[in-house]
Design a protein around this motif. Structure first.
Motif, short mmCIF file in Angstrom:
data_model
loop_
_atom_site.label_atom_id
_atom_site.label_comp_id
_atom_site.label_asym_id
_atom_site.label_seq_id
_atom_site.Cartn_x
_atom_site.Cartn_y
_atom_site.Cartn_z
N VAL A 239 37.82 20.26 10.61
CA VAL A 239 37.36 18.88 10.48
C VAL A 239 38.54 17.94 10.29
CG1 VAL A 239 36.02 17.28 9.07
CG2 VAL A 239 35.09 19.53 9.60
N TYR A 243 40.12 14.65 12.87
CA TYR A 243 40.58 13.30 12.53
C TYR A 243 42.05 13.11 12.89
CZ TYR A 243 36.27 12.58 9.87
OH TYR A 243 34.96 12.42 9.52
N LEU A 270 34.35 12.55 14.04
CA LEU A 270 32.94 12.66 13.68
C LEU A 270 32.09 13.15 14.85
CD1 LEU A 270 32.57 9.43 11.55
CD2 LEU A 270 32.07 11.73 10.75
N ARG A 271 31.33 14.21 14.62
CA ARG A 271 30.50 14.79 15.67
C ARG A 271 29.03 14.78 15.28
NH1 ARG A 271 33.71 17.47 19.23
NH2 ARG A 271 35.78 16.52 19.13
N PHE A 295 30.25 22.08 8.82
CA PHE A 295 30.87 20.82 9.23
C PHE A 295 30.33 19.65 8.43
CE2 PHE A 295 32.41 23.23 12.78
CZ PHE A 295 33.46 22.51 13.32
N GLN A 299 32.65 16.38 7.03
CA GLN A 299 32.79 15.23 7.93
C GLN A 299 32.71 13.89 7.21
OE1 GLN A 299 31.85 16.04 12.56
NE2 GLN A 299 30.17 15.30 11.37
#
Length: 319
Positions: A239, A243, A270-271, A295, A299
């Motif tokens: 994660v 970024y 961000l997913r 995740f 996040q």
């Protein structure tokens, strides 16, 4: 009354990490069952947040970015090529022989841009137009990109209801964005300070609700043990890497700015984890969903920490 509400909203805006952390903690310990009604509430909250965000965005600026989508296209390349490659190699090296974890990381890194990327870009005063264009383009290419990607990498064909997914994204992003930008450009007299203050305050509540609901739904599926702890730690790294890829990717552009960097950081980092969980649980064995579930632990907290971290790392961007 309005001044008091404005101060509270500003205070919350500067302490989004507390909102995210409290929503996650309360969500994980709350016994809430998933349901169609709950999903509808989340979609509605997302749509409202996007609408409020778009109220500060010019439709003309959005069209200018759409005409020259170099940055959004570069964002999509980082999302659908660089990030999945790093996640896949990480799984192969650190979880050799554990195909479920490998697939989980690959799937988690291959999912579309999270809608909250637009929200966070706005909260940190990034270029919202870039984020909106990136999300819009991603919505169009995912129905083609994702099945092709999995067919090439793992030899499995995915049959996904992309029509439903696109309808949801249209309701959460496209429609409210157009309405908000149109009001910004052509009906500014409606957007009085009182209305904007109240709308921004309610959007903070909606943001809390979205994270809370997702945490409450995902929480029961997590079984805490030593092997899960390893997955948690590696997921934290992935994660953070997402970024970082967005930040480093902004250096490609000589005329980059703080606003562009922030948009890229959040769009790449961000997913849409909810979508990834649906894919995992629908087309793969349940263990594949475990890494994707992790995740959600990082996040949003990382998203809230980024302004503080990058302000210290690179004052040129976030001063």
């Amino acid at each position: 009354m309005v001044n008091c509400l404005a101060k509270v909203t500003a205070w919350l805006g500067q302490r989004m990490f507390l909102i995210v952390l409290s929503a996650l903690l309360i969500g994980f310990i709350s016994p809430i069952s998933d349901s169609a009604a709950l999903r509808a509430i989340v979609i509605g909250a997302f749509a409202y947040m996007t609408f409020v965000t778009a109220l500060d965005t010019s439709f003309k600026e959005f069209l200018q970015v759409l005409k020259r989508p170099v940055i959004p296209v570069w964002i999509l390349m980082l999302i659908h090529i660089v990030s999945p490659l790093i996640a896949w190699l990480t799984g192969l090296i650190l979880f050799a022989g554990n195909q479920s974890v490998q697939l989980g990381y690959l799937l988690g890194a291959s999912t579309p841009i999270g809608v909250t990327s637009v929200i966070w870009t706005a909260l940190t005063q990034g270029n919202v137009s870039i984020a909106l264009v990136a999300v819009t383009l991603d919505t169009l290419i995912v129905p083609v990109m994702l099945p092709f990607f999995f067919k090439v990498v793992i030899g499995q064909t995915l049959h996904i209801d992309y029509v439903q997914m696109m309808v949801q994204l249209l309701l959460m992003v496209t429609v409210p964005s157009i309405l908000g930008m149109t009001l910004h450009d052509y009906s500014r007299e409606i957007l009085t300070p009182v209305i904007k203050t109240a709308a921004n305050f309610i959007s903070k509540i909606a943001f809390f609700a979205v994270i809370f609901v997702n945490a409450a739904i995902v929480g029961p599926s997590i079984s805490w043990d030593i092997s899960t702890l390893k997955i948690v730690l590696i997921t934290m790294f992935l994660v953070a890497a997402g970024y970082l890829i967005g930040f480093l990717g902004s250096y490609v552009f000589k005329d980059r700015s703080k606003e562009t960097a922030l948009a890229m950081i959040y769009c790449v980092g961000l997913r849409n984890i909810s979508f990834g969980l649906v894919l995992a649980l629908t087309f793969f064995p349940p263990p594949v969903a475990v890494p994707i579930t992790m995740f959600i632990l990082f996040q949003q907290p990382f998203a809230a920490m980024i302004p503080y971290l990058f302000r210290k790392i690179n004052k040129k961007y976030l001063a």
